[in-house]
Design a protein around this motif. Structure first.
Motif, PDB file in Angstrom:
ATOM      1  N   TRP A  60       2.067  -1.298 -11.796  1.00 24.31           N
ATOM      2  CA  TRP A  60       1.014  -2.312 -11.954  1.00 24.31           C
ATOM      3  C   TRP A  60       0.221  -2.124 -13.241  1.00 24.31           C
ATOM      4  CZ3 TRP A  60       1.657   0.336  -7.216  1.00 24.31           C
ATOM      5  CH2 TRP A  60       2.232  -0.424  -6.195  1.00 24.31           C
ATOM      6  N   VAL A  64      -6.570   2.180  -3.323  1.00 22.67           N
ATOM      7  CA  VAL A  64      -6.469   0.787  -2.867  1.00 22.67           C
ATOM      8  C   VAL A  64      -7.806   0.059  -3.037  1.00 22.67           C
ATOM      9  CG1 VAL A  64      -6.974   1.156  -0.412  1.00 22.67           C
ATOM     10  CG2 VAL A  64      -5.467  -0.696  -1.072  1.00 22.67           C
ATOM     11  N   GLU A 102       3.925  -7.611  -3.225  1.00 21.72           N
ATOM     12  CA  GLU A 102       4.088  -6.316  -3.897  1.00 21.72           C
ATOM     13  C   GLU A 102       2.920  -5.952  -4.801  1.00 21.72           C
ATOM     14  OE1 GLU A 102       8.140  -6.590  -5.508  1.00 21.72           O
ATOM     15  OE2 GLU A 102       8.775  -5.295  -3.862  1.00 21.72           O
ATOM     16  N   PHE A 156      -0.990  -4.338  -5.086  1.00 22.62           N
ATOM     17  CA  PHE A 156      -1.616  -3.206  -4.400  1.00 22.62           C
ATOM     18  C   PHE A 156      -3.066  -3.110  -4.847  1.00 22.62           C
ATOM     19  CE2 PHE A 156      -2.904   1.246  -4.078  1.00 22.62           C
ATOM     20  CZ  PHE A 156      -2.679   1.456  -2.729  1.00 22.62           C
ATOM     21  N   HIS A 212       5.835   1.320  -0.861  1.00 32.79           N
ATOM     22  CA  HIS A 212       6.091   1.232  -2.312  1.00 32.79           C
ATOM     23  C   HIS A 212       5.100   0.272  -2.970  1.00 32.79           C
ATOM     24  CE1 HIS A 212       8.043  -2.601  -1.339  1.00 32.79           C
ATOM     25  NE2 HIS A 212       8.065  -2.877  -2.632  1.00 32.79           N
ATOM     26  N   ALA A 213       4.523  -0.601  -2.164  1.00 32.28           N
ATOM     27  CA  ALA A 213       3.578  -1.625  -2.640  1.00 32.28           C
ATOM     28  C   ALA A 213       3.023  -2.319  -1.413  1.00 32.28           C
ATOM     29  CB  ALA A 213       4.290  -2.628  -3.550  1.00 32.28           C
TER      30      ALA A 213
END
Lengths: 262, 262
Positions: free
Chosen positions: A19, A72, B12, B14, B39-40
């Motif tokens: 990301w 998160v 996907e 996060f 994974h996400a």
């Protein structure tokens, strides 16, 4: 006439794994200090290595941007940590970033807590003391970046140097705290006004609250944001506006040193 | 009439990081492989993605992965079959809760990244994951690259469906050439490949030979820079050819159990 030198700091290296966040490559030319995320709210070992290398290439000072361990939530939520947890979490993150600084041959210059860790340290003296202790454990010469409150007091009480941070795009309350983002007009979005405010802050050497009260906050470093649309353009305008007003952009270590002599 | 399913990886992002534009793709597809947090994806994103998928009438699949957020589930990990089984149960259950609360149905499970390869090539691992599926719902379908592990999966009463890939290359052995970073593909080329799989059950490998790919569902990747163009072009090609887009479960239900699929 106040000081004519100021630092521009920005949170950097907040991407994580697959990301991406912010446009660091475009921000770097405008700033003089980078607060590099250390993996707890953003950043990972690969991103940290790349960010430190970029800072080195641009001659930008590197600082640690430690946060609550909350990926998160991006470190923006209250986390009920013990003072000892806060102290070791800060020490851990500074050490992790230091490894990349050492490898790249750049100095670790400052520490600026991220998000809610920073916000809570403004009013929570126990937490503020714990963060400062973690920084001091690593190196008592590190600069502590604070925008006032208990955190700045804790750092000074521990004998540490403080780089005072101001926000050109935020309104201040008369007690030196920031007007909540939830209040209309608390965040100044007009780039022209942001630049004007920044120039006034540096030349006046203080901050003016929303009710006109003069706040005797030293103006060492101006916070810029890299994760909003148009961030890189705004930072470039901010730097140009300051330089046109005769203000020199320097690292916060230099600004603080100069302020101590003056 | 030929019936085909298009499945795309979804949800996907996060925390504060986004990946792909799920809602833009949903009108063109029939099945959503939804990330389950390993994974996400995170609980907020899972709910949002499931809710949107239900609204668009998509079949929902659990996109189960290795527990490697930082590596996006793309790095191999030494796991025991019991770990694979329980990681499967955990993630399927987590997604199932959101599907139930949003009023949808969980139709299938598709492993992500390196877990996909590990399951596809190793019958012991495939058996373990199938056991995880069967423990929750024996009607769950398992999507994989080929029928290599079909017998191991069938022991648990789980149906294996081999899917086709249109935006990745195959080699002559039927393996996929995995890209480290998803590259843009010509939408017209991808649509042509998809149409050929649907009508001729064939795909051209990098060696230039034809490989048999007999499947009711094709996977398109949503993280390509031009994903929307690729997905919409494929859908348009299906529409023009009179191919009916339909979620996997309904395609399978429309065939009697004795007849082979597609």
């Amino acid at each position: 006439m106040g000081q004519r030198v100021v630092d521009l700091n920005c949170d950097m290296g907040e991407s994580f794994g697959a990301w991406k966040m912010g446009d660091d490559e475009r921000m770097f030319p405008s700033i003089s200090s980078a607060n590099v995320a250390c993996g707890f709210h953003g950043g990972d070992p690969r991103v940290m290595a790349r960010t430190v290398e970029l800072a080195k290439r641009h001659g930008v000072a590197v600082g640690a941007h430690p946060a609550f361990p909350d990926l998160v939530g991006f470190g923006r939520r209250n986390l009920d940590v013990t003072p000892d947890e806060a102290r070791t979490d800060v020490l851990y993150q500074i050490g992790a970033l230091w490894g990349f600084c050492r490898r790249a041959g750049v100095a670790l210059a400052h520490v600026k807590p991220h998000g809610q860790l920073n916000n809570l340290a403004m009013t929570n003296r126990v937490l503020a003391d714990a963060i400062v202790a973690g920084v001091k454990d690593f190196d008592p010469e590190l600069l502590v970046v604070a925008y006032g409150g208990e955190f700045a007091k804790a750092a000074r009480a521990a004998g540490m140097r403080v780089a005072y941070e101001v926000f050109a795009d935020r309104e201040y309350n008369a007690d030196g705290t920031l007007v909540s983002r939830r209040v209309a007009g608390a965040v100044i979005t007009d780039p022209v006004r942001v630049v004007e405010r920044a120039v006034a802050m540096v030349l006046d050497g203080h901050v003016r609250a929303v009710d006109g009260t003069v706040l005797e906050i030293p103006v060492h470093t101006i916070c810029t944001h890299g994760d909003t649309p148009g961030a890189a353009d705004l930072a470039a305008r901010l730097r140009a506006g300051l330089e046109q007003a005769g203000v020199r952009i320097a690292t916060m270590a230099e600004v603080v040193r100069q302020a101590a002599v003056a | 009439m030929i019936k085909m399913d298009i499945n795309v990886d979804m949800g996907e992002g996060f925390g504060r990081w986004t990946l792909g534009d799920d809602e833009a793709l949903m009108p063109y597809i029939s099945s959503a492989n939804i990330a389950c947090g390993f994974h996400a994806g995170d609980p907020r994103i899972m709910r949002r993605t499931v809710s949107a998928a239900v609204r668009h009438g998509l079949d929902i699949g659990a996109h189960v992965a290795l527990p490697d957020l930082l590596g996006f589930g793309r790095r191999r990990m030494a796991l025991s079959p019991e770990e694979v089984r329980d990681y499967g149960t955990y993630q399927i259950g987590a997604l199932w809760a959101f599907v139930k609360s949003e009023g949808g149905t969980l139709s299938y499970v598709k492993p992500h990244g390196s877990l996909y390869a590990m399951i596809n090539e190793n019958p012991a691992m495939a058996s373990a994951l199938a056991e995880g599926l069967a423990g929750i719902d024996p009607d769950l379908i398992l999507l994989l690259l080929n029928r290599n592990t079909e017998a191991a999966v069938a022991r648990h009463g789980i149906r294996l469906i081999a899917e086709g890939f249109v935006d990745l290359d195959y080699d002559a052995k039927g393996n996929l050439i995995i890209e480290r970073v998803k590259a843009a593909r010509d939408p017209d080329d991808v649509a042509t490949r998809a149409l050929r799989i649907a009508t001729e059950h064939k795909v051209r490998t990098i060696e230039g030979i034809d490989l048999s790919v007999d499947t009711p569902t094709i996977c398109i990747h949503g993280d390509a820079p031009n994903a929307l163009d690729v997905v919409s072009a494929t859908r348009r090609r299906f529409d023009e050819a009179g191919i009916s887009l339909m979620p996997i479960r309904r395609i399978l239900a429309s065939h009697s159990p004795e007849q082979p699929v597609a």
